[in-house]
Enzyme design. Sequence first.
Site, PDB file in Angstrom:
ATOM      1  N   GLY A 124      -1.427  -3.557   0.397  1.00 43.34           N
ATOM      2  CA  GLY A 124      -2.366  -3.264   1.558  1.00 43.34           C
ATOM      3  C   GLY A 124      -1.318  -2.953   2.673  1.00 43.34           C
ATOM      4  O   GLY A 124      -0.635  -3.307   2.473  1.00 43.34           O
ATOM      5  N   GLY A 125      -2.566  -3.555   3.983  1.00 50.30           N
ATOM      6  CA  GLY A 125      -1.019  -3.826   4.996  1.00 50.30           C
ATOM      7  C   GLY A 125      -0.716  -4.780   5.244  1.00 50.30           C
ATOM      8  O   GLY A 125       0.386  -4.893   5.714  1.00 50.30           O
ATOM      9  N   PRO A 128       2.021  -6.932  -0.671  1.00 53.89           N
ATOM     10  CA  PRO A 128       1.108  -6.486  -2.430  1.00 53.89           C
ATOM     11  C   PRO A 128       0.319  -7.803  -2.888  1.00 53.89           C
ATOM     12  O   PRO A 128       0.746  -8.524  -2.384  1.00 53.89           O
ATOM     13  CB  PRO A 128       2.717  -6.302  -3.178  1.00 53.89           C
ATOM     14  CG  PRO A 128       3.906  -7.225  -2.216  1.00 53.89           C
ATOM     15  CD  PRO A 128       3.330  -7.213  -0.943  1.00 53.89           C
ATOM     16  N   ASP A 240     -11.525  -5.792  10.675  1.00 55.91           N
ATOM     17  CA  ASP A 240     -11.416  -4.623  10.275  1.00 55.91           C
ATOM     18  C   ASP A 240     -12.520  -4.614   8.665  1.00 55.91           C
ATOM     19  O   ASP A 240     -12.064  -4.256   7.998  1.00 55.91           O
ATOM     20  CB  ASP A 240     -10.269  -5.244   9.590  1.00 55.91           C
ATOM     21  CG  ASP A 240      -9.159  -4.105   9.052  1.00 55.91           C
ATOM     22  OD1 ASP A 240      -9.627  -3.400   9.308  1.00 55.91           O
ATOM     23  OD2 ASP A 240      -7.948  -4.505   7.813  1.00 55.91           O
TER      24      ASP A 240
END
Length: 433
Positions: A124-125, A128, A240
């Site tokens: 993801g942002g 890992p 988010d």
Amino acid sequence: MFRAWYPDDDYIFGGDYGITPHADDVRINYTPQAPVIGIIAVIIAAISFFSFRRRWRKRKDSGNKDTGKDLLSFDFNYSGNPTNDATNNMRNRNMKNSDLPMFSYASVSAATNNFSRNNKIGEGGFGPVYKGKLSNGQEIALKKLSKGSGQGFQEFRNEIQLIAKLQHMNLVRLLGFCIDKDESMLIYEYMPNKSLDFFLFDSNMQEKLDWKTRVHIIEGTAQGILYLHKYSRLRVIHRDLKASNILLDEDLNPKISDFGMARIFGGDDSRTNTKRIVGTYGYMAPEYAMQGLFSIKSDVFSFGVLVLEIISGKKNTGFYNTDCLSLLGHAWELWISNRGVELLDPAVGSPPVGALLRYINVGLLCVQEDPNERPNMSIVISMINNEIAVLPAPKHPAFSTSRRVMMNNSDSLINKTPNYTINGLTVSTMAPR
């Protein structure tokens, strides 16, 4: 006292031994106290040496990858485990109230088979994500901060400080963390069914999400957001919320994750301004994406997008080859033309039409352009649970101008907004309260 005598005078310097002249030299006569002073000096020197040696060893050990608890043998179900080791690390002073165990790099590496590719389950942002296993067979998920990540140590610290104080069945459980030199890692409970987007946007997996399961995910996510906004100790705006941040356990129960972007709000604060826009386009409310204004209604907007995605099985940003710019625009056009049932993912089957339209109605109410017209999460849950109450009609959603309208107005848009990419968005002008 010591005395120095010269032929022409008698002068006292002071001390415990005498100095007297003899021919061409000076003789020093020590008193019996001199050996004691020497012994004391030796003792002081020895203490200083051992103190320095201990500090040097401690500094040396702090650079080794062996500080912290042993993750492999740690029992997360045992309340007797002390959970304040973070206070012992200088770099973790800002995390001293996290009440989370810090684990050694060596044990974290061993649990993930040295961060093997075979143990990698996603990315993801933040970086890992690896699957790990403890000595007692318990599985964990480890999120490792990538050096090239857009997120940094601030978000890492933010997540530790926030989620450690949040306890709800629809929030993912943070188990601990590991910090070693340039390495920063978060350890979570393992979610065997990964994230919602893994099922929702994969044509081969969509059938596993029947109508009952999708409703369960919507309701559980709503409960988690309500807890953040109203009932948690801190009152949190997530900022988010998206399909990839809704994790699913073995029973497909939803759990909200990733609190690196979250912000705490207190009291009656309803809206805050920021110059740092974070989050994911497609889920961001217009007042936040365009003006930096965020509030609990920003999360409500993201939830509305999620509801429409769960119902349709389509991404909000996946409408590039259609007349609509987004799923919101597509849903709106179907709704105002009384074809709302066409939004349903064919993989779902044939749920009750009344229930389907009710969830679409709730989703559209949440994505209305004006945040003041969006319901809060308490009202959202009431709308979902009360099948008898008549719901208000939704107004025009944000980010929903059709491509045809955008093309017809492109010249005027270019002339009026030369500094922005043409996207046909309409945003209400608002000021923070």
